[in-house]
Design a protein around this motif. Structure first.
Motif, PDB file in Angstrom:
ATOM      1  N   LEU A   1       0.861  -1.191   0.000  1.00 27.73           N
ATOM      2  CA  LEU A   1       0.000   0.000   0.000  1.00 27.73           C
ATOM      3  C   LEU A   1       0.897   1.241   0.000  1.00 27.73           C
ATOM      4  N   ALA A   2       0.417   2.287  -0.641  1.00 30.51           N
ATOM      5  CA  ALA A   2       1.162   3.554  -0.623  1.00 30.51           C
ATOM      6  C   ALA A   2       0.157   4.688  -0.523  1.00 30.51           C
TER       7      ALA A   2
ATOM      8  N   PRO B   1      10.823  -3.455  10.232  1.00 26.61           N
ATOM      9  CA  PRO B   1       9.904  -4.589  10.398  1.00 26.61           C
ATOM     10  C   PRO B   1       8.539  -4.110  10.879  1.00 26.61           C
ATOM     11  N   ALA B   2       7.472  -4.612  10.235  1.00 22.94           N
ATOM     12  CA  ALA B   2       6.131  -4.169  10.587  1.00 22.94           C
ATOM     13  C   ALA B   2       5.109  -5.279  10.407  1.00 22.94           C
ATOM     14  N   GLN B   3       5.577  -6.529  10.517  1.00 24.75           N
ATOM     15  CA  GLN B   3       4.660  -7.649  10.259  1.00 24.75           C
ATOM     16  C   GLN B   3       3.548  -7.722  11.290  1.00 24.75           C
ATOM     17  N   ASP B   4       3.742  -7.090  12.442  1.00 25.74           N
ATOM     18  CA  ASP B   4       2.721  -7.117  13.496  1.00 25.74           C
ATOM     19  C   ASP B   4       1.679  -6.012  13.333  1.00 25.74           C
ATOM     20  N   LEU B   5       1.818  -5.195  12.325  1.00 25.36           N
ATOM     21  CA  LEU B   5       0.829  -4.130  12.099  1.00 25.36           C
ATOM     22  C   LEU B   5       0.130  -4.381  10.763  1.00 25.36           C
ATOM     23  N   PRO B   6      -1.192  -4.216  10.709  1.00 27.75           N
ATOM     24  CA  PRO B   6      -1.868  -4.346   9.414  1.00 27.75           C
ATOM     25  C   PRO B   6      -1.299  -3.318   8.434  1.00 27.75           C
ATOM     26  N   PRO B   7      -1.224  -3.640   7.147  1.00 27.88           N
ATOM     27  CA  PRO B   7      -0.691  -2.681   6.166  1.00 27.88           C
ATOM     28  C   PRO B   7      -1.394  -1.327   6.231  1.00 27.88           C
ATOM     29  N   GLU B   8      -2.692  -1.301   6.525  1.00 31.51           N
ATOM     30  CA  GLU B   8      -3.437  -0.039   6.601  1.00 31.51           C
ATOM     31  C   GLU B   8      -2.925   0.839   7.749  1.00 31.51           C
ATOM     32  N   VAL B   9      -2.301   0.191   8.730  1.00 34.33           N
ATOM     33  CA  VAL B   9      -1.718   0.948   9.836  1.00 34.33           C
ATOM     34  C   VAL B   9      -0.257   1.303   9.507  1.00 34.33           C
ATOM     35  N   ALA B  10       0.485   0.308   9.046  1.00 33.87           N
ATOM     36  CA  ALA B  10       1.915   0.508   8.768  1.00 33.87           C
ATOM     37  C   ALA B  10       2.134   1.616   7.739  1.00 33.87           C
TER      38      ALA B  10
ATOM     39  N   GLU C   1      14.316  -9.862   6.335  1.00 31.15           N
ATOM     40  CA  GLU C   1      14.536 -10.957   5.388  1.00 31.15           C
ATOM     41  C   GLU C   1      13.413 -11.005   4.358  1.00 31.15           C
ATOM     42  N   VAL C   2      13.673 -11.741   3.304  1.00 32.58           N
ATOM     43  CA  VAL C   2      12.692 -11.853   2.223  1.00 32.58           C
ATOM     44  C   VAL C   2      11.379 -12.379   2.797  1.00 32.58           C
ATOM     45  N   GLY C   3      10.286 -11.751   2.398  1.00 32.72           N
ATOM     46  CA  GLY C   3       8.970 -12.185   2.858  1.00 32.72           C
ATOM     47  C   GLY C   3       8.449 -11.399   4.049  1.00 32.72           C
ATOM     48  N   GLN C   4       9.321 -10.617   4.657  1.00 29.69           N
ATOM     49  CA  GLN C   4       8.926  -9.866   5.855  1.00 29.69           C
ATOM     50  C   GLN C   4       8.212  -8.575   5.454  1.00 29.69           C
ATOM     51  N   ARG C   5       7.172  -8.244   6.207  1.00 31.32           N
ATOM     52  CA  ARG C   5       6.496  -6.981   5.926  1.00 31.32           C
ATOM     53  C   ARG C   5       7.206  -5.829   6.633  1.00 31.32           C
TER      54      ARG C   5
END
Ligand SMILES: NC(=O)c1ccc[n+]([C@@H]2O[C@H](COP(=O)([O-])OP(=O)(O)OC[C@H]3O[C@@H](n4cnc5c(N)ncnc54)[C@H](OP(=O)(O)O)[C@@H]3O)[C@@H](O)[C@H]2O)c1
Ligand SMILES: NC(=O)c1ccc[n+]([C@@H]2O[C@H](COP(=O)([O-])OP(=O)(O)OC[C@H]3O[C@@H](n4cnc5c(N)ncnc54)[C@H](OP(=O)(O)O)[C@@H]3O)[C@@H](O)[C@H]2O)c1
Ligand SMILES: NC(=O)c1ccc[n+]([C@@H]2O[C@H](COP(=O)([O-])OP(=O)(O)OC[C@H]3O[C@@H](n4cnc5c(N)ncnc54)[C@H](OP(=O)(O)O)[C@@H]3O)[C@@H](O)[C@H]2O)c1
Ligand SMILES: NC(=O)c1ccc[n+]([C@@H]2O[C@H](COP(=O)([O-])OP(=O)(O)OC[C@H]3O[C@@H](n4cnc5c(N)ncnc54)[C@H](OP(=O)(O)O)[C@@H]3O)[C@@H](O)[C@H]2O)c1
Ligand SMILES: [Zn+2]
Ligand SMILES: [Zn+2]
Ligand SMILES: [Zn+2]
Ligand SMILES: [Zn+2]
Lengths: 340, 340, 340, 340
Positions: free
Chosen positions: A33-34, A129-138, A75-79
């Motif tokens: 998302l942007a 690293p932001a895998q613990d936050l939904p993309p709409e938040v990150a 790492e690859v795959g990480q949000r």
């Protein structure tokens, strides 16, 4: 990959371009998302140190696709959330410790390719690293990081009585930072009711609906609080609003210029008043070192984002997204989804 | 009127004493509620600049009974919160702007008659209108004002990662001030579970149950966060806790000494560590100018007090109240009600 | 070229080693003068993050011999002062804006080859034009830059009453910075008369000769000024001195830990005193962004250096230089001249 | 006693009036010298919170004639410097710790009888022992105290590059405070050569002669230093000068509004520039707690006053003194001597 490209101001298209490749100390991120913001309207016109050809998009979150040599913290795959801004660390300004004013300031989406594309290339240390936050938040980490910098600059006195004028995405984030940044009371003033409702939901102590007539706004707020506010903040970017803020500021108080006014706008102020009532005026511009703290605040839940995202478009509907941002009274944060 | 009077340390009784009369610029307040705190245990023993005979009670709220000549901002019948501390405004220290260290510091309940009585006499400018706050809330304005001063002294960097050790009334108030004072994350550590639950309810990001073994506490917290906290705060008053805080503080961070340790306790610290990791240690003591901001924060609802008051006694049960404060693990704020 | 090389702690020799070559963004500097300081005694023993094999020398001035690709601000033949310290700009600490605590901190003469050699290799942005300053002055830019950082950290209140204990090179530089940094009065205390004379010459308002018995020093200074000093500064590196500073500090004042004590030394302090008198303790370590300001102050003439350099040796006499530094009571700044 | 009295603006005479008598906590001081400054020109016109009838004179030094009950720190016959400004300590603003903006601010010579008289009445705590300073020096303590407050407000970053525009008495005092307050370089710009010479004598690093054409001044100073100054200070009180200062200020720098402009003057500034270059504007007004530090700085000799006093008149020549101040290009500090 597909990317939105401006060849020159006002002339854009979605194109196939080569996907970037991660050099040493770099990462490639697939954009999830942007966000668009007012700056994108300026860039559309060629303003604000834009350099063409340009792929805009300075508020991005995504998934790591490739890491370059020497990259260890993701790492690859990480949000991740992406900080678009980097300083060189070597120019005279950086050498004085003033990285925000780096003479070789790099800003993805402004003078380097940004997030309105399937992938973007970033210095590795600028993705968090932001895998613990939904993309709409990150995706809101970057504008919040700017607001954290604003809070650094402002250095609010605990218990201060604050007025925030403007309740767009930025005003709503900054007002929350001040609410949970020590303010004794926060009053938010803006023209559109639903944005003020959101301010209320987020905890504003008081909201005031005003019009775009700054003199009338000044009169309303003066009647409300004749002694003025310890801190008055502009988050409208309207010079007419900035001009009336000293008159709404208490003796010994601060006018905080956070909104971006037109370059040729001027305000007319009384230097006697600045002297006699010992006013402070402070500007705050962008940020370069606040992402980790913005993410911490999003994680804490104290800075809320529910309700902020009002529109979402695929890359192909960029023109429509820009139009929504410019004219739709029901819009706050407008997002592009390059995966759609 | 009835008042609790100490003739000397450890020797108190409830007595009939003449009710005070308001001179010019003074008010007499009928006390509705007055809080006990750890300081009262010290005063009981004759410590902390107590001057005898003494009526303690430095956290008071009440109703104005009489106003002296020239008093305009409050009227008879109005409910108020009382700031017990006043500076003279004329000694050399006050003349340097350093009123907190006034050479003629007056503190109701410490070196002048306080709120453990039916009425108290106060400089008029030291009582603040509080009719819109329940007495159970207004009585907490004074300890919160101390915490506001603490926040002034600390000048927290927005987004800082904070550890608060101690979850008594003071710890719970200060932790909230920091939570809503810009902290990115607040961790509260203390021995008693129900106090930690309250910390959670008030919004602490993380709570950690520890024992009174400071070395074990240090080990637990170090394991939890090996890089340390930007700010570590003592609100226990235990020197053993203060001693371990530098080791729990991140490089470039701050140890905040808010608790009152025994006068003869010592901590052993490494000056190399202070130099090499550029630590800051700061103390905060009482306050003299923070009541209006404390009241604003109570009004905002961001600093919560629900659940803080655990015990209430009539004046006649003062001994019992003191005992509860000293020994009852279920107690937080203990109040005296001179109207009961 | 010839360089002093330690293979391991305490084992050094002057050797022929390959002269460094300037890569992109780097310069090679022919060293004109390099200073020794107490840190070199620690490095000799293997302390203070030394990494072996090591060529020490962290205070250097010289003449540019070679510039790498992309270097524009200096040219071959130009005299420069070298800032030995660089941050990576990319680690998490740098990304928070905290470059001084860079996780990949590079310090020429500590964990990379320094100035006790005919030539040294430096990042180009870490050399500063200094052709207008005599080498004997320019070589003091680095220790003065540390003191500028100290002044940043200390943020002296204008007019403050300051005590500086220690009158070595560093104490004499720092005392001048404070004298011309807003202090109302500066008192310098140290054991050796000629260093105090120099302090006087440089403008110290008062000097006090003390011994190495810290209790006696404390008694002398307490008698001199019973109310204490607003700011007390250690520039001795003696923990026994640091320990007595709180007792010499005025209420609400600051203890400034600038000297480097032994790693295992401890001070015993009263946390009650820190709380009750609201003391601040602050450490200051090195610097990474203060060279341009140090050079400006040297150019202004307000910070004087005449008389500071007492000894000069060729590279081959390094052992003797170290010995002078360690034991000669007539020494202040000891220099090595690799051109001799 | 004889005193200068204004019955209304512009209408003054030297009269016989009753000599004041010292009440409790008060002293009567026989005035040795009293300074005129630009404020007196405003008071002459009835501006700047003047209250009539008025005896002006806010910069006074003298000899204690009488002390009231309870006065211990000075005695009859002692020479003192008088701080004309006092806060009440009891109004809401004082209660917030903001004494400078006291709602009952008392200023001898502005809204209470001042030093243009044989004797004046002062709160005892507002007179400071000054027998060790010549009266010609002690009389400058008050304007210097204002400058100390200015330095407090400005909180100069050590090593900053400063521009001071204006070289009247106030500019010359403030420039010295900044020179010895940590500035790396101070440039003083003003129209009159002999005042710039004095600036040089006092240690200014650079002086620049300009005209009263602010656009030309701006062009000259911009050519001199295209990147701007970290701090630009107005000590002219000319709005045309204040208006050009942001353009002479470096990115991230500060415009310091120390001069008193006309109440109806306005400056036209770009809020975009404030935002984009993160400028700060700060005003500084008078002082209420800086006398002891001003006296310390005078005693240190770092702030020099030799050459500042250019004219001296008896009380009877007040009109002439005022005229000299207004029009004589050779005047700096003009004094009245009520003993003459
Ligand atoms: N300092 C920084 O680092 C930084 C970072 C990000 C953004 N900004 C700036 O912050 C400003 C706000 O950004 P945003 O994204 O929140 O913009 P936005 O969504 O356009 O919001 C602007 C807000 O101001 C109100 N407003 C606009 N003109 C007004 C006027 N003349 N009178 C009264 N209210 C007015 C708007 O009212 P309506 O709701 O009725 O439209 C809205 O509430 C922009 O100038 C932006 O460039 C600065
Ligand atoms: N700086 C100021 O202006 C100011 C103002 C008010 C108070 N204070 C000071 O702040 C401190 C706290 O006041 P309070 O009223 O909150 O006191 P309190 O109710 O006694 O609370 C103390 C807290 O610290 C914990 N604790 C005590 N000793 C401990 C130890 N050795 N190890 C770990 N935890 C320990 C207690 O645990 P349990 O719950 O298990 O008992 C409790 O959570 C006191 O020292 C007080 O004097 C300072
Ligand atoms: N924070 C930083 O960034 C930084 C930077 C540079 C240096 N430093 C530190 O600053 C300190 C001073 O450095 P320097 O180069 O000036 O050292 P130095 O030349 O050895 O000077 C030390 C001074 O302290 C005095 N002194 C030493 N031990 C004493 C004691 N026990 N009691 C009283 N006085 C004592 C010495 O007296 P005599 O004259 O009689 O020997 C001398 O005046 C060192 O610890 C150094 O590591 C810190
Ligand atoms: N903030 C405070 O607390 C405080 C305290 C004291 C004074 N002040 C203010 O500070 C200002 C200076 O006071 P002062 O006593 O030093 O006054 P002054 O003696 O009149 O000096 C003013 C200086 O500014 C120069 N100047 C005046 N107008 C100018 C213009 N248009 N362009 C360029 N230069 C100009 C004058 O030049 P010439 O030499 O050619 O005349 C002189 O150098 C006044 O506004 C005063 O009210 C403020
Ligand atoms: Zn840069
Ligand atoms: Zn006092
Ligand atoms: Zn780094
Ligand atoms: Zn007042």
């Amino acid at each position: 990959m597909r990317a939105l490209v401006y060849d020159e101001p006002r002339s854009f298209a979605v194109r196939d371009v080569p996907r970037p490749v991660a050099g040493p100390g770099e990462v490639v991120v697939d954009v999830d998302l942007a966000g668009l913001c007012g700056t994108d309207l300026h860039l559309h016109e060629g303003g604000f140190f834009a350099s063409f050809p340009l792929t805009p998009g300075h508020e991005s979150t995504g998934t790591v696709r490739e890491v370059g040599v020497g990259v260890g913290h993701v790492e690859v795959g990480q949000r991740v959330a992406v900080d678009n801004a980097s300083a060189c660390g070597r120019c005279p300004t950086c050498s004085r410790g003033d990285h925000l004013y780096c003479e070789d300031f790099r800003s993805l989406g402004v003078n380097a390719p940004g997030g309105f594309a399937e992938s973007l290339l970033s210095p590795a240390h600028k993705v968090y690293p932001a895998q613990d936050l939904p993309p709409e938040v990150a995706v809101l980490a970057e504008p919040l990081a700017c607001a954290v910098h604003g809070a650094d600059v402002l250095a609010l006195r605990p218990g201060a009585d604050v007025l925030v004028v403007g309740a767009g995405t930025t005003g709503l984030l900054l007002a929350q930072l001040l609410l949970h940044g020590g303010a004794g009371r926060v009053t938010v003033a803006a023209p559109t009711a639903f944005k003020l409702d959101l301010a209320r939901t987020y905890g504003a102590d008081r909201v005031v609906q005003v019009t775009r007539d700054a003199a009338a706004t000044a009169a309303t707020l003066h009647d409300l609080q004749p002694g003025g506010f310890d801190v008055t903040v502009d988050v409208t970017g309207a010079a007419s609003v900035v001009e009336v803020l000293p008159g709404l500021t208490a003796t010994n108080g601060t006018v905080f210029v956070y909104g971006m006014c037109d370059e040729d706008a001027r305000v007319s102020w009384s230097p006697y008043d600045v002297f006699r009532r010992q006013l402070t005026v402070k500007g705050s511009f962008a940020q370069v070192d606040c992402m980790d703290r913005a993410l911490a605040l999003l994680r804490s839940g104290r800075v809320r984002t529910d309700g902020l995202v009002t529109h979402r478009y695929p890359l192909s509907a960029y023109g429509e997204a820009l139009e929504t941002l410019r004219t739709d009274p029901t819009s706050l944060k407008v997002l592009l989804d390059p995966t759609a």
